[in-house]
Each structure stands twice: as structure tokens, then as C-alpha cells.
Write a protein that holds these residues in place. Structure first.
Motif, PDB file in Angstrom:
ATOM      1  N   GLU A 133      -8.934  -9.160   3.555  1.00  0.00           N
ATOM      2  CA  GLU A 133      -8.726  -9.092   4.998  1.00  0.00           C
ATOM      3  C   GLU A 133      -7.226  -9.148   5.327  1.00  0.00           C
ATOM      4  OE1 GLU A 133      -9.787 -11.844   8.810  1.00  0.00           O
ATOM      5  OE2 GLU A 133     -11.428 -11.445   7.397  1.00  0.00           O
ATOM      6  N   TYR A 134      -6.522 -10.076   4.692  1.00  0.00           N
ATOM      7  CA  TYR A 134      -5.071 -10.168   4.920  1.00  0.00           C
ATOM      8  C   TYR A 134      -4.385  -8.897   4.417  1.00  0.00           C
ATOM      9  CZ  TYR A 134      -0.329 -12.015   5.169  1.00  0.00           C
ATOM     10  OH  TYR A 134       0.995 -12.195   5.483  1.00  0.00           O
ATOM     11  N   LEU A 135      -4.770  -8.447   3.234  1.00  0.00           N
ATOM     12  CA  LEU A 135      -4.195  -7.238   2.633  1.00  0.00           C
ATOM     13  C   LEU A 135      -4.305  -6.053   3.585  1.00  0.00           C
ATOM     14  CD1 LEU A 135      -3.167  -5.837  -0.113  1.00  0.00           C
ATOM     15  CD2 LEU A 135      -5.583  -5.257  -0.420  1.00  0.00           C
ATOM     16  N   ASN A 136      -5.475  -5.875   4.157  1.00  0.00           N
ATOM     17  CA  ASN A 136      -5.710  -4.724   5.031  1.00  0.00           C
ATOM     18  C   ASN A 136      -5.013  -4.833   6.384  1.00  0.00           C
ATOM     19  OD1 ASN A 136      -7.246  -3.306   3.165  1.00  0.00           O
ATOM     20  ND2 ASN A 136      -9.137  -4.303   3.800  1.00  0.00           N
ATOM     21  N   SER A 137      -4.566  -6.048   6.738  1.00  0.00           N
ATOM     22  CA  SER A 137      -3.870  -6.225   8.017  1.00  0.00           C
ATOM     23  C   SER A 137      -2.349  -6.230   7.854  1.00  0.00           C
ATOM     24  CB  SER A 137      -4.321  -7.531   8.680  1.00  0.00           C
ATOM     25  OG  SER A 137      -3.859  -8.650   7.945  1.00  0.00           O
ATOM     26  N   CYS A 138      -1.870  -6.021   6.628  1.00  0.00           N
ATOM     27  CA  CYS A 138      -0.434  -6.068   6.362  1.00  0.00           C
ATOM     28  C   CYS A 138       0.287  -4.804   6.829  1.00  0.00           C
ATOM     29  CB  CYS A 138      -0.177  -6.242   4.865  1.00  0.00           C
ATOM     30  SG  CYS A 138      -0.406  -7.932   4.318  1.00  0.00           S
ATOM     31  N   ASN A 139       1.559  -4.998   7.133  1.00  0.00           N
ATOM     32  CA  ASN A 139       2.444  -3.867   7.370  1.00  0.00           C
ATOM     33  C   ASN A 139       3.012  -3.367   6.058  1.00  0.00           C
ATOM     34  OD1 ASN A 139       2.810  -5.946   9.758  1.00  0.00           O
ATOM     35  ND2 ASN A 139       2.944  -3.877  10.577  1.00  0.00           N
ATOM     36  N   LEU A 140       3.230  -4.309   5.118  1.00  0.00           N
ATOM     37  CA  LEU A 140       3.855  -3.978   3.842  1.00  0.00           C
ATOM     38  C   LEU A 140       3.241  -4.810   2.725  1.00  0.00           C
ATOM     39  CD1 LEU A 140       6.098  -2.527   2.210  1.00  0.00           C
ATOM     40  CD2 LEU A 140       7.641  -4.386   2.882  1.00  0.00           C
ATOM     41  N   VAL A 141       2.903  -4.132   1.625  1.00  0.00           N
ATOM     42  CA  VAL A 141       2.425  -4.789   0.411  1.00  0.00           C
ATOM     43  C   VAL A 141       3.398  -4.422  -0.704  1.00  0.00           C
ATOM     44  CG1 VAL A 141       0.583  -4.860  -1.322  1.00  0.00           C
ATOM     45  CG2 VAL A 141       0.002  -4.776   1.108  1.00  0.00           C
ATOM     46  N   VAL A 142       3.894  -5.447  -1.393  1.00  0.00           N
ATOM     47  CA  VAL A 142       4.827  -5.236  -2.493  1.00  0.00           C
ATOM     48  C   VAL A 142       4.190  -5.741  -3.771  1.00  0.00           C
ATOM     49  CG1 VAL A 142       7.122  -5.727  -3.413  1.00  0.00           C
ATOM     50  CG2 VAL A 142       6.798  -5.567  -0.940  1.00  0.00           C
ATOM     51  N   THR A 143       3.991  -4.843  -4.740  1.00  0.00           N
ATOM     52  CA  THR A 143       3.511  -5.259  -6.054  1.00  0.00           C
ATOM     53  C   THR A 143       4.726  -5.455  -6.955  1.00  0.00           C
ATOM     54  OG1 THR A 143       3.141  -2.921  -6.635  1.00  0.00           O
ATOM     55  CG2 THR A 143       1.231  -4.180  -5.873  1.00  0.00           C
ATOM     56  N   LEU A 144       4.661  -6.510  -7.767  1.00  0.00           N
ATOM     57  CA  LEU A 144       5.799  -6.879  -8.596  1.00  0.00           C
ATOM     58  C   LEU A 144       5.534  -6.656 -10.083  1.00  0.00           C
ATOM     59  CD1 LEU A 144       5.759  -9.003  -5.949  1.00  0.00           C
ATOM     60  CD2 LEU A 144       7.920  -9.546  -7.015  1.00  0.00           C
ATOM     61  N   CYS A 145       4.405  -6.036 -10.404  1.00  0.00           N
ATOM     62  CA  CYS A 145       4.106  -5.689 -11.793  1.00  0.00           C
ATOM     63  C   CYS A 145       3.088  -4.556 -11.787  1.00  0.00           C
ATOM     64  CB  CYS A 145       3.574  -6.894 -12.570  1.00  0.00           C
ATOM     65  SG  CYS A 145       1.954  -7.470 -12.039  1.00  0.00           S
ATOM     66  N   CYS A 156      -4.677  -3.430  -7.468  1.00  0.00           N
ATOM     67  CA  CYS A 156      -4.671  -3.762  -6.038  1.00  0.00           C
ATOM     68  C   CYS A 156      -5.774  -2.964  -5.342  1.00  0.00           C
ATOM     69  CB  CYS A 156      -3.312  -3.432  -5.424  1.00  0.00           C
ATOM     70  SG  CYS A 156      -3.192  -3.860  -3.680  1.00  0.00           S
ATOM     71  N   PRO A 157      -6.582  -3.652  -4.528  1.00  0.00           N
ATOM     72  CA  PRO A 157      -7.626  -2.919  -3.798  1.00  0.00           C
ATOM     73  C   PRO A 157      -7.014  -1.852  -2.891  1.00  0.00           C
ATOM     74  CG  PRO A 157      -7.928  -5.300  -3.616  1.00  0.00           C
ATOM     75  CD  PRO A 157      -6.596  -5.079  -4.253  1.00  0.00           C
ATOM     76  N   MET A 158      -7.815  -0.869  -2.560  1.00  0.00           N
ATOM     77  CA  MET A 158      -7.378   0.178  -1.645  1.00  0.00           C
ATOM     78  C   MET A 158      -7.036  -0.438  -0.291  1.00  0.00           C
ATOM     79  SD  MET A 158      -7.428   3.028  -3.273  1.00  0.00           S
ATOM     80  CE  MET A 158      -7.283   4.198  -1.944  1.00  0.00           C
ATOM     81  N   THR A 159      -6.041   0.146   0.349  1.00  0.00           N
ATOM     82  CA  THR A 159      -5.639  -0.321   1.672  1.00  0.00           C
ATOM     83  C   THR A 159      -5.695   0.844   2.650  1.00  0.00           C
ATOM     84  OG1 THR A 159      -3.326   0.151   1.157  1.00  0.00           O
ATOM     85  CG2 THR A 159      -4.093  -2.115   0.773  1.00  0.00           C
ATOM     86  N   PRO A 160      -5.762   0.536   3.942  1.00  0.00           N
ATOM     87  CA  PRO A 160      -5.728   1.607   4.934  1.00  0.00           C
ATOM     88  C   PRO A 160      -4.384   2.342   4.861  1.00  0.00           C
ATOM     89  CG  PRO A 160      -6.327  -0.499   5.948  1.00  0.00           C
ATOM     90  CD  PRO A 160      -5.914  -0.785   4.542  1.00  0.00           C
ATOM     91  N   PRO A 161      -4.333   3.579   5.316  1.00  0.00           N
ATOM     92  CA  PRO A 161      -3.085   4.347   5.265  1.00  0.00           C
ATOM     93  C   PRO A 161      -1.962   3.734   6.100  1.00  0.00           C
ATOM     94  CG  PRO A 161      -4.869   5.638   6.276  1.00  0.00           C
ATOM     95  CD  PRO A 161      -5.448   4.343   5.823  1.00  0.00           C
ATOM     96  N   THR A 162      -2.286   2.808   6.986  1.00  0.00           N
ATOM     97  CA  THR A 162      -1.267   2.155   7.816  1.00  0.00           C
ATOM     98  C   THR A 162      -0.456   1.124   7.032  1.00  0.00           C
ATOM     99  OG1 THR A 162      -2.916   0.542   8.510  1.00  0.00           O
ATOM    100  CG2 THR A 162      -2.552   2.451   9.964  1.00  0.00           C
ATOM    101  N   VAL A 163      -0.945   0.740   5.846  1.00  0.00           N
ATOM    102  CA  VAL A 163      -0.261  -0.273   5.036  1.00  0.00           C
ATOM    103  C   VAL A 163       0.730   0.419   4.102  1.00  0.00           C
ATOM    104  CG1 VAL A 163      -0.530  -2.109   3.325  1.00  0.00           C
ATOM    105  CG2 VAL A 163      -2.261  -1.817   5.117  1.00  0.00           C
ATOM    106  N   LYS A 164       2.009   0.137   4.313  1.00  0.00           N
ATOM    107  CA  LYS A 164       3.041   0.686   3.431  1.00  0.00           C
ATOM    108  C   LYS A 164       3.055  -0.112   2.135  1.00  0.00           C
ATOM    109  CE  LYS A 164       7.970   1.548   3.068  1.00  0.00           C
ATOM    110  NZ  LYS A 164       9.294   1.381   3.653  1.00  0.00           N
ATOM    111  N   LYS A 165       3.236   0.587   1.007  1.00  0.00           N
ATOM    112  CA  LYS A 165       3.267  -0.083  -0.294  1.00  0.00           C
ATOM    113  C   LYS A 165       4.594   0.195  -0.994  1.00  0.00           C
ATOM    114  CE  LYS A 165      -1.634  -0.134  -1.421  1.00  0.00           C
ATOM    115  NZ  LYS A 165      -2.640   0.289  -2.396  1.00  0.00           N
TER     116      LYS A 165
END
Length: 133
Positions: A68-80, A87-96
């Protein structure tokens, strides 16, 4: 308020350090959180090297990804790569963003050599978080 999520495998080192820097560098403009695809507990070496630069992460805890938090994010940063790949799929509105950083917990050698690897990764994370400001 914008939301950012820092993700790595065990949410014990890299993402915890990024969350700590995020709270300080990004300030009140961002809600900052971290999580992992697994929970490995907060690494004491990460706590130690962050304290060396005045950032207290000792009250943070290792958490699993909250969809729920993941899908409401503006930005998701993976570090590995593991977090990026799992990482689960996110809506297209979430920048990665992906920051490929070595796991300092995998460092070998003396205690000081291991701490130096934590410091090196910590300093790289700080530089990268500063680019988000």
C-alpha cells in the motif's frame, strides 16, 4: 507531502542508511521510509557508521515492503539488484530509481576493514540522497 521508499534485500544496511539520510536531507517535504524483500534486522555496523556522521538510525527497524505504501509513493529507490528484481509492480505514477550499491554486510577482513566498507557505502548513499533534494 511526497513519499519516498528506499528498498534493499534485507532492510538492514543500505536502505536503513538511505532512510536516515532521507529524513535529514529531504526534510519535511518528504515522508521517508525503507523496507526489504526480506527482514534481516538492523545491522549494528550501519548504526555505528551513521552515528559517526551525526545520524541516529538506532530506533529504525527492519521491515518488509508494504504494498500500500509502495503504490502511494512518488519515488521508489532500489539499492541492490535483488530488490530491483523482486520489487512488486507499481502504478505508472511511481517513479523508480536504481542505485546499485554493494552490500557492506558482505565485506570481509578485519573489523576495521568491514567498518571502512560500511563507511564507503554510507558516503555514497549520502551523495545519492543529496541528488534528490
Amino acid at each position: 507531502m511526497k513519499k519516498i521508499y528506499f528498498l534493499c534485500t534485507g532492510n538492514s544496511c543500505r536502505s536503513q542508511m538511505a532512510e536516515g539520510f532521507g529524513h535529514i536531507i529531504l526534510g519535511d517535504d518528504w515522508e521517508v521510509a525503507s523496507a526489504g524483500v526480506e527482514m534481516h534486522g538492523l545491522n549494528p555496523k550501519a548504526v555505528k557508521v551513521m552515528a559517526e556522521v551525526g545520524v541516529d538510525i538506532s530506533n529504525q527497524s527492519s521491515k518488509l515492503i508494504d504494498t500500500e505504501y509502495l503504490n502511494s509513493c512518488n519515488l521508489v529507490v532500489t539499492l541492490c539488484g535483488d530488490a530491483r528484481d523482486k520489487c512488486p509492480m507499481t502504478p505508472p505514477t511511481v517513479k523508480k530509481l536504481h542505485w546499485s550499491l554493494p552490500d557492506p554486510a558482505a565485506a570481509t577482513g578485519t573489523e576495521e576493514e568491514k567498518l571502512n566498507e560500511f563507511r564507503r557505502v554510507r558516503d555514497e548513499i549520502r551523495k545519492l540522497v543529496l541528488t534528490l533534494k
